[in-house]
Write an enzyme that holds these catalytic residues in place. Structure first.
Site, PDB file in Angstrom:
ATOM      1  N   ASP A  81      37.289  29.036  40.938  1.00 31.08           N
ATOM      2  CA  ASP A  81      37.777  30.008  39.960  1.00 31.08           C
ATOM      3  C   ASP A  81      39.269  29.784  39.771  1.00 31.08           C
ATOM      4  O   ASP A  81      40.100  30.497  40.320  1.00 31.08           O
ATOM      5  CB  ASP A  81      37.486  31.424  40.435  1.00 31.08           C
ATOM      6  CG  ASP A  81      37.557  32.410  39.291  1.00 31.08           C
ATOM      7  OD1 ASP A  81      37.713  31.961  38.134  1.00 31.08           O
ATOM      8  OD2 ASP A  81      37.457  33.616  39.543  1.00 31.08           O
ATOM      9  N   LYS A 118      31.922  26.109  41.759  1.00 36.72           N
ATOM     10  CA  LYS A 118      32.737  26.332  40.573  1.00 36.72           C
ATOM     11  C   LYS A 118      33.992  27.059  41.039  1.00 36.72           C
ATOM     12  O   LYS A 118      33.960  28.245  41.363  1.00 36.72           O
ATOM     13  CB  LYS A 118      31.976  27.162  39.536  1.00 36.72           C
ATOM     14  CG  LYS A 118      32.741  27.287  38.239  1.00 36.72           C
ATOM     15  CD  LYS A 118      31.857  27.800  37.129  1.00 36.72           C
ATOM     16  CE  LYS A 118      32.532  27.691  35.774  1.00 36.72           C
ATOM     17  NZ  LYS A 118      33.754  28.466  35.657  1.00 36.72           N
ATOM     18  N   CYS A 126      51.151  70.292  30.800  1.00 29.61           N
ATOM     19  CA  CYS A 126      50.649  69.657  32.025  1.00 29.61           C
ATOM     20  C   CYS A 126      51.557  68.483  32.427  1.00 29.61           C
ATOM     21  O   CYS A 126      51.709  67.517  31.680  1.00 29.61           O
ATOM     22  CB  CYS A 126      49.221  69.177  31.796  1.00 29.61           C
ATOM     23  SG  CYS A 126      48.582  68.269  33.212  1.00 29.61           S
ATOM     24  N   TYR A 133      37.407  16.812  40.561  1.00 29.62           N
ATOM     25  CA  TYR A 133      35.965  16.607  40.463  1.00 29.62           C
ATOM     26  C   TYR A 133      35.537  15.588  39.415  1.00 29.62           C
ATOM     27  O   TYR A 133      34.349  15.330  39.279  1.00 29.62           O
ATOM     28  CB  TYR A 133      35.210  17.918  40.243  1.00 29.62           C
ATOM     29  CG  TYR A 133      35.815  18.830  39.175  1.00 29.62           C
ATOM     30  CD1 TYR A 133      35.769  18.497  37.830  1.00 29.62           C
ATOM     31  CD2 TYR A 133      36.415  20.025  39.549  1.00 29.62           C
ATOM     32  CE1 TYR A 133      36.313  19.331  36.875  1.00 29.62           C
ATOM     33  CE2 TYR A 133      36.962  20.880  38.587  1.00 29.62           C
ATOM     34  CZ  TYR A 133      36.921  20.527  37.258  1.00 29.62           C
ATOM     35  OH  TYR A 133      37.465  21.347  36.317  1.00 29.62           O
ATOM     36  N   CYS A 161      42.949  72.232  36.541  1.00 29.37           N
ATOM     37  CA  CYS A 161      43.630  70.936  36.536  1.00 29.37           C
ATOM     38  C   CYS A 161      44.451  70.757  37.821  1.00 29.37           C
ATOM     39  O   CYS A 161      45.229  71.643  38.182  1.00 29.37           O
ATOM     40  CB  CYS A 161      44.544  70.850  35.314  1.00 29.37           C
ATOM     41  SG  CYS A 161      45.621  69.406  35.347  1.00 29.37           S
ATOM     42  N   CYS A 173      48.382  70.939  36.760  1.00 33.99           N
ATOM     43  CA  CYS A 173      49.067  72.134  36.260  1.00 33.99           C
ATOM     44  C   CYS A 173      48.310  73.431  36.538  1.00 33.99           C
ATOM     45  O   CYS A 173      48.816  74.509  36.267  1.00 33.99           O
ATOM     46  CB  CYS A 173      49.327  72.002  34.760  1.00 33.99           C
ATOM     47  SG  CYS A 173      47.825  71.995  33.781  1.00 33.99           S
ATOM     48  N   CYS A 230      41.782  68.799  30.725  1.00 32.49           N
ATOM     49  CA  CYS A 230      42.789  69.836  30.891  1.00 32.49           C
ATOM     50  C   CYS A 230      43.342  70.119  29.501  1.00 32.49           C
ATOM     51  O   CYS A 230      43.876  69.220  28.860  1.00 32.49           O
ATOM     52  CB  CYS A 230      43.892  69.341  31.828  1.00 32.49           C
ATOM     53  SG  CYS A 230      45.410  70.295  31.687  1.00 32.49           S
ATOM     54  N   GLU A 288      28.016  21.404  42.541  1.00 33.12           N
ATOM     55  CA  GLU A 288      29.378  21.568  43.064  1.00 33.12           C
ATOM     56  C   GLU A 288      29.749  23.034  42.992  1.00 33.12           C
ATOM     57  O   GLU A 288      29.197  23.765  42.181  1.00 33.12           O
ATOM     58  CB  GLU A 288      30.371  20.787  42.184  1.00 33.12           C
ATOM     59  CG  GLU A 288      30.128  19.302  42.175  1.00 33.12           C
ATOM     60  CD  GLU A 288      30.950  18.596  41.094  1.00 33.12           C
ATOM     61  OE1 GLU A 288      31.719  19.274  40.383  1.00 33.12           O
ATOM     62  OE2 GLU A 288      30.791  17.374  40.971  1.00 33.12           O
ATOM     63  N   LYS A 329      26.568  31.236  37.299  1.00 32.69           N
ATOM     64  CA  LYS A 329      27.642  32.139  37.720  1.00 32.69           C
ATOM     65  C   LYS A 329      27.115  33.189  38.682  1.00 32.69           C
ATOM     66  O   LYS A 329      26.047  33.771  38.468  1.00 32.69           O
ATOM     67  CB  LYS A 329      28.228  32.844  36.493  1.00 32.69           C
ATOM     68  CG  LYS A 329      28.864  31.885  35.500  1.00 32.69           C
ATOM     69  CD  LYS A 329      30.343  31.768  35.644  1.00 32.69           C
ATOM     70  CE  LYS A 329      31.030  33.003  35.137  1.00 32.69           C
ATOM     71  NZ  LYS A 329      32.480  32.819  35.029  1.00 32.69           N
TER      72      LYS A 329
HETATM   73  S1  IVH Z   1      33.270  20.207  35.173  1.00 27.77           S
HETATM   74  C1  IVH Z   1      32.006  19.044  31.391  1.00 27.77           C
HETATM   75  N1  IVH Z   1      33.227  21.044  37.646  1.00 27.77           N
HETATM   76  O1  IVH Z   1      34.923  25.466  34.852  1.00 27.77           O
HETATM   77  C2  IVH Z   1      32.408  20.092  32.289  1.00 27.77           C
HETATM   78  N2  IVH Z   1      34.341  22.362  36.025  1.00 27.77           N
HETATM   79  O2  IVH Z   1      33.768  26.291  32.078  1.00 27.77           O
HETATM   80  C3  IVH Z   1      33.838  20.065  32.585  1.00 27.77           C
HETATM   81  N3  IVH Z   1      35.376  24.381  36.924  1.00 27.77           N
HETATM   82  O3  IVH Z   1      37.210  24.240  32.510  1.00 27.77           O
HETATM   83  C4  IVH Z   1      34.219  20.749  33.805  1.00 27.77           C
HETATM   84  N4  IVH Z   1      34.798  24.068  39.016  1.00 27.77           N
HETATM   85  O4  IVH Z   1      38.060  24.961  34.817  1.00 27.77           O
HETATM   86  C5  IVH Z   1      33.636  21.285  36.386  1.00 27.77           C
HETATM   87  N5  IVH Z   1      33.137  21.692  39.863  1.00 27.77           N
HETATM   88  C6  IVH Z   1      33.546  21.899  38.634  1.00 27.77           C
HETATM   89  C7  IVH Z   1      34.301  23.040  38.312  1.00 27.77           C
HETATM   90  C8  IVH Z   1      34.675  23.233  36.979  1.00 27.77           C
HETATM   91  C9  IVH Z   1      35.438  24.856  38.169  1.00 27.77           C
HETATM   92  C10 IVH Z   1      35.930  25.044  35.733  1.00 27.77           C
HETATM   93  C11 IVH Z   1      36.859  24.213  34.898  1.00 27.77           C
HETATM   94  C12 IVH Z   1      36.260  24.156  33.540  1.00 27.77           C
HETATM   95  C13 IVH Z   1      35.403  25.365  33.547  1.00 27.77           C
HETATM   96  C14 IVH Z   1      34.263  25.120  32.578  1.00 27.77           C
END
Ligand code: IVH
Length: 658
Positions: A114, A112, A426, A222, A402, A405, A420, A110, A310
């Site tokens: 942010d 992640k 200054c 999710y 600088c 000044c 400086c 999935e 990441k």
């Molecule tokens: S699962 C057991 N799925 O990532 C894992 N987390 O570091 C629980 N996050 O606190 C989270 N996308 O804020 C999961 N597709 C995703 C996610 C996701 C973003 C974030 C979430 C969580 C952090 C974990």
């Protein structure tokens, strides 16, 4: 490795934790944070006897803020271990195989998001309760704020729903909403949000849900807590079920069985990443079978069945139009690249830091070059490498004088920086010092940001620190956009700053090499500025941690007649300059206090009263807190104190003890 270095690293990690969770203003990227944490772990492996219960490896990073009621999670909200390479993902898959002791496994990949994790409870299809992850065990109850998010379903319309349903997901701020918010902040001269994640997190903590509604937040779900009525056996099925029931879910879900397939998917997502309307910072790889997930369980706050892969910081290409230098408060000149504006990770970038001359030489960067830039920690963009040298591009020549000044620049053999030396005269150094004086690190005068200070200087009302304390209602009223209420707020903040302890003021002066610890040590030894004015250079050696360089700077500063005059003016303008004198009082000694609600005096003053008698003051309440001091309109801390059995005292009761 010395133990003090280890302890310093512990402190450093907590500081970044606070910057990230509480202040929403991170200074470093998650990647760098993880590196520091790994370093800590390896030191602890070598020196297990050094580990304190306070080490970030021993405690779940606290992230409770305290303005909302706190609720216990039905099931812990875990976090994900981060990985940054294919090898690390392979190692994870091996661990899963070993743990389950059987053949091959599917993984659900999935994006992640942010954003900020949250949990939502539905009763008979109706949204009734929502909370942040908090520390994983308990979180802030933010139902009213979540209700304001336009794509969060308030009522589900499906027949086979369990009566009680708990789903989890992410609140995020789409890129467009983030840009709009920051453009607004810029217009108002307020500090900008570092990135959409911080903006989302900050927005959820707003006390007025109507304001939250304006922030344009969105959610994606999710996961769901297991229930016999939910017919899912795999994470892939969970995603499909959530969607069918009517929840917004995440795009780009894919089930993969091999590392190759996982990485093919990761590459696809990484390509899409710049085009997505929201920020993502990686891919989450979850063991697909829910039963197998259950079997593997968790190790502390991390599941054994999932990792985050990441992405590295987002990068973009641009061209160097010019290289200038910024003058800092201690006179250091930092080269800064002016760039062809380019959109990167949520904002338009037109400048990047080049740190110092060595860095420019290392990168071999010249004016006119095409360069790759990235946002270090998603905050300050930096130049990573040269893509191609421009024809006829010319190398940067450090200035000899600088830019503020005109004083000739010095280069000290023991430093990489150029500076400086015109500390007193200054204008830019003076401006930066003034800003530092009122900033969070200094006297923390709320409402005096860069824009407002610029205006006050332009109007001729402020030239040096002491002038801040002589500002009148009429003068502040002349700042554009300042209405009666904001004028009063600023006057209150200035007046509260007059009570700052001596050490704090000493630090706020921004003397080179004098951090808060040194300032405190000096203030413990000499109680006022007049004593400092009379010192010889050698006298400073009596302070722990003060060596030749610091003593020299301090002596030069305090024997300078101009500084003495400026400081005297600070005192005539009302600074109290009282360092805390310890008045032993057995009732307070070693006890921990938390304050809630509004007292008749500023909280800082109450904190000073408690600390001066040997008490400790903390922001967050825990089972270890000895007393809660109750002001008017007390918040959630009162309920928590009752639950934990913490003694509760009114302001008057405390004053009687004093
Ligand atoms: S699962 C057991 N799925 O990532 C894992 N987390 O570091 C629980 N996050 O606190 C989270 N996308 O804020 C999961 N597709 C995703 C996610 C996701 C973003 C974030 C979430 C969580 C952090 C974990």
């Amino acid at each position: 490795m010395k133990k003090e270095n280890y302890l310093r690293l512990v402190d450093e990690l907590w500081r970044h934790n606070r910057l990230y969770y509480i202040e929403n203003q991170p200074e470093i990227s998650d990647e760098v944070f993880d590196q520091l944490l790994k370093k800590l772990e390896s030191i602890e492996k070598e020196h297990p006897d050094w580990i304190t219960p306070d080490s970030p490896t021993q405690r779940v990073m606290e992230a409770l803020v305290g303005n909302f009621p706190v609720i216990q999670h039905a099931k812990p909200m875990l976090s994900l271990p981060n990985t940054y390479s294919r090898e690390e993902v392979e190692a994870f898959i091996e661990r899963v195989k070993k743990g389950l002791g059987k053949g091959s496994h599917d993984f659900c990949c999935e994006i992640k998001m942010d954003g900020v994790a949250f949990t939502a409870r539905y009763e008979k299809g109706r949204f009734v309760l929502g909370a942040t992850r908090g520390n994983g065990k308990e979180g802030d109850e933010i139902t009213h704020n979540l209700r304001m998010i336009q794509n969060l379903p308030i009522q589900l319309h499906s027949d086979d729903l369990p009566d009680l349903l708990e789903v989890r997901g992410e609140v995020y701020m789409p890129k467009k909403a983030f840009e709009r918010l920051n453009a607004e902040k810029k217009r108002e001269g307020e500090p900008l949000w570092a990135n959409p994640r911080n903006a989302a997190s900050g927005s959820l903590k707003l006390l007025d849900p109507k304001e939250v509604a304006k922030r344009g937040l969105e959610v994606g779900f999710y996961s769901v807590l297991p229930h016999p009525k939910i017919p899912c056996k795999t994470q892939g099925e969970v995603q499909a079920w959530l969607k069918k029931i009517g929840f917004p879910t995440l795009p780009f879900v894919e089930v993969a069985a091999t590392t190759d397939a996982i990485f093919a998917h990761i590459e696809r997502i990484e390509k899409e990443r710049p085009l997505l309307p929201f920020e993502i910072d990686g891919v989450v790889i979850k063991l697909n079978s829910l039963q197998d997930q259950e079997e593997l369980g968790a190790a502390g706050k991390n599941p054994r069945w999932a990792v985050a892969y990441k992405f590295h910081a987002e990068q973009a290409k641009s061209r160097i139009l010019d290289i200038r230098v910024n003058v800092g408060r201690t006179g250091v000149l930092t080269p800064v690249a002016d760039l062809e504006p380019v959109f990167l990770a949520g904002s338009t970038i037109a400048r990047a830091s080049l740190h110092n001359r060595e860095e420019i030489e290392r990168l071999d960067v010249r004016i006119g070059d095409e360069v790759l830039i990235e946002k270090g920690g998603d905050v300050i963009p930096k130049v990573v490498e040269v893509v191609s040298h421009a024809e006829g591009g010319h190398p940067w020549v450090p200035p000899t004088h600088c830019p503020s000044c005109g004083t000739e620049i010095v280069e000290l053999p023991e430093e990489v920086a150029i500076r400086c030396p015109n500390i007193e005269g200054c204008p830019e150094q003076r401006f930066r010092r003034l800003l530092f004086f009122v900033s969070k690190q200094g006297l923390d005068i709320d409402g005096l940001g860069e824009k407002v200070m610029e205006k006050l200087i332009q109007l001729g009302f402020v030239k040096e620190p002491a002038d801040v304390f002589a500002l009148t209602r009429e003068q502040i009223g002349q700042i554009e956009g300042f209405k009666e209420k904001s004028v009063q707020n600023l006057l209150n903040a200035i007046s509260a700053a007059k009570n700052a302890p001596f050490s704090r003021i000493l630090h706020a002066l921004g003397i080179r090499h004098v951090g808060i610890a040194t300032a405190e040590a000096i203030a413990q030894k000499w109680k006022d500025f007049d004593s400092l004015f009379r010192l010889e250079m050698g006298d400073y050696f009596a302070v722990e941690g003060v060596g030749e360089k610091v003593a020299e700077t301090l002596f030069a500063y305090f024997s300078h007649p101009k500084n003495q005059i400026e400081i005297r003016r600070l005192i005539t303008n009302g600074l109290n300059l009282q360092e805390r004198v310890l008045i032993e009082n057995p009732f307070f000694k070693g006890k921990s206090f938390v304050i809630t609600g509004t007292l008749s005096m500023p909280r800082e003053q109450m904190a000073d009263l408690l600390q001066s008698r040997g008490g400790k003051v903390s922001e967050s309440l825990s089972k270890k807190t000895d007393f809660l001091i109750l002001g008017e309109n007390a918040g959630s801390k009162l309920d928590k104190a009752k639950r934990f059995g913490v003694s509760i005292l009114t302001e008057q009761e405390i004053l009687n003890k004093i």
